[in-house]
Design an enzyme around this catalytic site. Structure first.
Site, PDB file in Angstrom:
ATOM      1  N   HIS A  12     -15.128  12.185   0.717  1.00  0.00           N
ATOM      2  CA  HIS A  12     -14.481  13.202  -0.101  1.00  0.00           C
ATOM      3  C   HIS A  12     -13.905  12.747  -1.435  1.00  0.00           C
ATOM      4  O   HIS A  12     -13.409  13.588  -2.176  1.00  0.00           O
ATOM      5  CB  HIS A  12     -13.377  13.890   0.710  1.00  0.00           C
ATOM      6  CG  HIS A  12     -13.886  14.596   1.925  1.00  0.00           C
ATOM      7  ND1 HIS A  12     -14.742  15.676   1.850  1.00  0.00           N
ATOM      8  CD2 HIS A  12     -13.704  14.347   3.244  1.00  0.00           C
ATOM      9  CE1 HIS A  12     -15.032  16.084   3.075  1.00  0.00           C
ATOM     10  NE2 HIS A  12     -14.423  15.289   3.943  1.00  0.00           N
ATOM     11  N   LYS A  41     -25.652  16.966   6.209  1.00  0.00           N
ATOM     12  CA  LYS A  41     -24.365  17.653   6.412  1.00  0.00           C
ATOM     13  C   LYS A  41     -24.396  18.968   5.644  1.00  0.00           C
ATOM     14  O   LYS A  41     -24.850  19.014   4.499  1.00  0.00           O
ATOM     15  CB  LYS A  41     -23.201  16.780   5.939  1.00  0.00           C
ATOM     16  CG  LYS A  41     -21.828  17.332   6.321  1.00  0.00           C
ATOM     17  CD  LYS A  41     -20.705  16.382   5.974  1.00  0.00           C
ATOM     18  CE  LYS A  41     -19.352  16.962   6.391  1.00  0.00           C
ATOM     19  NZ  LYS A  41     -18.225  16.044   6.071  1.00  0.00           N
ATOM     20  N   HIS A 113      -8.854  14.406   7.064  1.00  0.00           N
ATOM     21  CA  HIS A 113      -9.846  15.486   7.027  1.00  0.00           C
ATOM     22  C   HIS A 113      -9.626  16.342   5.793  1.00  0.00           C
ATOM     23  O   HIS A 113      -8.480  16.569   5.395  1.00  0.00           O
ATOM     24  CB  HIS A 113      -9.755  16.400   8.251  1.00  0.00           C
ATOM     25  CG  HIS A 113     -10.206  15.761   9.510  1.00  0.00           C
ATOM     26  ND1 HIS A 113     -11.520  15.441   9.759  1.00  0.00           N
ATOM     27  CD2 HIS A 113      -9.509  15.353  10.590  1.00  0.00           C
ATOM     28  CE1 HIS A 113     -11.604  14.868  10.934  1.00  0.00           C
ATOM     29  NE2 HIS A 113     -10.402  14.789  11.472  1.00  0.00           N
TER      30      HIS A 113
HETATM   31  P1  T3P Z   1     -14.694  16.146   7.702  1.00  0.00           P
HETATM   32  O1  T3P Z   1     -13.805  16.525   8.846  1.00  0.00           O
HETATM   33  O2  T3P Z   1     -15.604  14.991   8.019  1.00  0.00           O
HETATM   34  O3  T3P Z   1     -13.899  15.926   6.425  1.00  0.00           O
HETATM   35  O4  T3P Z   1     -15.045  21.492   8.381  1.00  0.00           O
HETATM   36  C1  T3P Z   1     -16.032  20.660   8.864  1.00  0.00           C
HETATM   37  C2  T3P Z   1     -16.420  19.632   7.823  1.00  0.00           C
HETATM   38  O5  T3P Z   1     -16.844  20.297   6.643  1.00  0.00           O
HETATM   39  C3  T3P Z   1     -15.277  18.712   7.448  1.00  0.00           C
HETATM   40  O6  T3P Z   1     -15.702  17.373   7.445  1.00  0.00           O
HETATM   41  C4  T3P Z   1     -14.941  19.108   6.032  1.00  0.00           C
HETATM   42  C5  T3P Z   1     -16.169  19.786   5.522  1.00  0.00           C
HETATM   43  N1  T3P Z   1     -15.858  20.820   4.544  1.00  0.00           N
HETATM   44  C6  T3P Z   1     -15.795  20.452   3.208  1.00  0.00           C
HETATM   45  O7  T3P Z   1     -15.960  19.282   2.862  1.00  0.00           O
HETATM   46  N2  T3P Z   1     -15.537  21.418   2.279  1.00  0.00           N
HETATM   47  C7  T3P Z   1     -15.289  22.716   2.614  1.00  0.00           C
HETATM   48  O8  T3P Z   1     -15.032  23.546   1.733  1.00  0.00           O
HETATM   49  C8  T3P Z   1     -15.325  23.064   4.014  1.00  0.00           C
HETATM   50  C9  T3P Z   1     -15.069  24.478   4.432  1.00  0.00           C
HETATM   51  C10 T3P Z   1     -15.619  22.098   4.926  1.00  0.00           C
END
Ligand code: T3P
Length: 118
Positions: A12, A41, A113
């Site tokens: 991210h 993804k 997250h």
């Molecule tokens: P992670 O938990 O690995 O950061 O919500 C499920 C995954 O989708 C989560 O991954 C975050 C990602 N996500 C985004 O990166 N941007 C968004 O706007 C949304 C809704 C989800």
């Protein structure tokens, strides 16, 4: 072994861009995420800010949800969304650049997250 925080940064954080196009998403999603899982993804957001600025969001008072924190400042974001098609690489994305507050989950004062724009 990769910590949850390092994984968050890998997936991210992209400090050295302010937003970019579909090709940016194709390349970043491959390099940062899809090469690890060998999957496409479906949605992933890159935050264009310093590591410290994102980490500071963990210092804000949590929302009703214990580990959730909403930023007090807006961030430049690129949301990469998978175009239709296969679920294994090569993967094609659409980029959407926005500026928004963000909601992240933290553990021990470190982001773990990305929950979405706030
Ligand atoms: P992670 O938990 O690995 O950061 O919500 C499920 C995954 O989708 C989560 O991954 C975050 C990602 N996500 C985004 O990166 N941007 C968004 O706007 C949304 C809704 C989800």
């Amino acid at each position: 072994n990769e910590t949850a925080y390092k994984k968050f940064l890998r997936q991210h954080l992209d400090t050295n861009h302010s937003g970019d196009d579909d090709q940016y998403c194709d390349e970043m999603m491959e390099k940062r995420i899809n090469n690890v899982t060998n999957r496409c993804k479906i949605v992933n957001t890159f935050i264009h800010a310093t590591e410290q600025k994102v980490k500071n969001v963990c210092k804000t008072k949590p929302t009703e949800n214990t580990n959730e924190h909403k930023s007090t400042e807006e961030f430049a974001l690129t949301k990469c969304t998978l175009q239709g098609g296969g679920d294994s690489p090569p993967c094609r994305y659409r980029a959407k650049n926005t500026t928004s507050f963000i909601i992240i989950a933290c553990q021990n004062n470190e982001p773990v997250h990305f929950d979405g724009p706030g």
